[in-house]
Design an enzyme around this catalytic site. Structure first.
Site, short mmCIF file in Angstrom:
data_model
loop_
_atom_site.label_atom_id
_atom_site.label_comp_id
_atom_site.label_asym_id
_atom_site.label_seq_id
_atom_site.Cartn_x
_atom_site.Cartn_y
_atom_site.Cartn_z
N LYS A 52 0.87 -1.38 0.03
CA LYS A 52 0.31 -0.06 0.17
C LYS A 52 0.95 1.86 0.20
CE LYS A 52 -4.18 -2.84 2.03
NZ LYS A 52 -4.79 -2.79 3.15
N GLN A 96 -5.40 -1.78 9.52
CA GLN A 96 -5.12 -3.27 8.25
C GLN A 96 -5.73 -4.51 9.67
OE1 GLN A 96 -4.16 -3.82 4.93
NE2 GLN A 96 -3.94 -6.04 5.31
N ASP A 119 -11.90 2.54 3.33
CA ASP A 119 -11.32 1.21 3.32
C ASP A 119 -13.15 0.98 2.62
OD1 ASP A 119 -9.67 -1.46 3.22
OD2 ASP A 119 -9.36 -0.75 5.51
N1 GUN Z 1 -7.20 -6.81 5.52
C1 GUN Z 1 -7.06 -7.80 4.35
N2 GUN Z 1 -8.00 -7.18 3.54
C2 GUN Z 1 -7.88 -6.02 4.18
C3 GUN Z 1 -8.46 -4.61 3.49
O1 GUN Z 1 -9.83 -4.62 2.26
N3 GUN Z 1 -8.47 -3.61 3.83
C4 GUN Z 1 -7.99 -3.36 5.20
N4 GUN Z 1 -8.22 -2.57 6.53
N5 GUN Z 1 -7.55 -4.97 5.98
C5 GUN Z 1 -8.15 -5.83 5.84
#
Ligand code: GUN
Length: 282
Positions: A52, A96, A119
């Site tokens: 990211k 996350q 998200d």
């Molecule tokens: N863990 C696995 N996929 C995601 C996601 O798309 N966003 C977040 N914040 N955590 C994750």
């Protein structure tokens, strides 16, 4: 032979568009900024978070990765989010998942300002999506809709079947296909006669997390097949939820794993961050 939907190529095109918009915004004196919080030492999460950060760099955005110890308390995490909510240089906040067991995920998600919830996991943003008025869409489902759109595939009037009902993929992609005027059926582990339902699909989205689960006999000739799976085989290779060898010959279009849906998720996160900066940024 199915058309192979190239998620890497489409993702690169969209990132180039985002980079151009970021450059324009920077000329006006504003740089989109994303904060990514990771709590603990989950190795897969560390890789996702690093990617990211790299994505932000690629399109010229500011990013800040905040690594917090496994023992971080919920109150400490909430305080960090409150601080980021107030910062003008941060337009998107992502925590996350999964979080350590002693932290309430729902409380954390709801602590993020909805205007920075890139998200789109917060209840208010899920509600906006249901109403068709959302500023941000959840990243993986939004990525699937972009893959379809940029491959010239419309859901209008089509039989769309989704296997999987997770909050992150199954439920939201069903909603987006409905908004796009598809006729949508959601299947899950309790669905009876699954193959009978999946064989009706013009567009089949598979997000159940079981390696090679959907086989050629479950798919109609000419169907579009979207594989959201990401499974690690015993030999270390990545494989999807779709048995590519038997499904590809029947499909009119299919996403490979890797290189299909996967690359789109971070790209949509970048787009949501840009949107947050455009819409709400100072
Ligand atoms: N863990 C696995 N996929 C995601 C996601 O798309 N966003 C977040 N914040 N955590 C994750």
């Amino acid at each position: 032979m199915a058309h192979i939907i190239d998620g890497k190529k489409i993702s690169a095109e969209i990132r180039a568009e985002i980079a151009a918009d970021v450059a324009k915004m920077k000329e006006g004196g504003k740089t989109p900024g994303l904060a990514v919080i990771i709590v603990g030492e989950n190795p897969a999460s560390k890789v996702y978070v690093r990617n990211k950060g790299k994505g932000c760099e690629e399109v010229g955005m500011y990013s800040e990765i905040i690594a917090m110890a496994e023992e971080t308390t919920e109150a400490e995490l909430l305080a960090k989010i409150a601080e980021l909510n107030e910062r003008c240089d941060i337009h998107g906040i992502l925590v996350q998942l999964p979080l350590p067991k002693h932290i309430n995920e729902r409380a954390v998600i709801e602590a993020i300002s909805p205007e920075k919830d890139v998200d789109a996991f917060a209840p208010v943003n899920i509600g906006e999506m249901m109403l068709g008025t959302a500023a941000f869409l959840p990243c993986t489902p939004a990525g699937i809709m972009e893959l379809l759109k940029r491959s010239g595939i419309s859901a209008e009037g089509k039989e769309c079947v989704v296997i999987g009902r997770s909050n992150i993929v199954g439920k939201p992609i069903a909603q987006l296909l409905l908004t796009a005027n598809g006729t949508v059926t959601i299947c899950h582990s309790r669905t009876k006669n699954l193959a009978e339902v999946t064989r009706r699909a013009d567009i089949l989205v598979v997000a159940i997390g079981k390696a090679d689960f959907v086989t050629g006999d479950m798919v109609k000739e000419g169907a579009v097949v979207i594989d959201v799976g990401m499974n690690r085989r015993a030999d270390g290779k990545l494989t999807g939820d779709v048995d590519y060898a038997t499904v590809e010959p029947k499909a009119s279009a299919i996403t490979p794993v890797p290189g299909g849906v996967g690359p789109m998720t971070i790209t949509m996160l970048l787009r949501n961050t840009l949107t947050a900066a455009e819409k709400y940024g100072k």
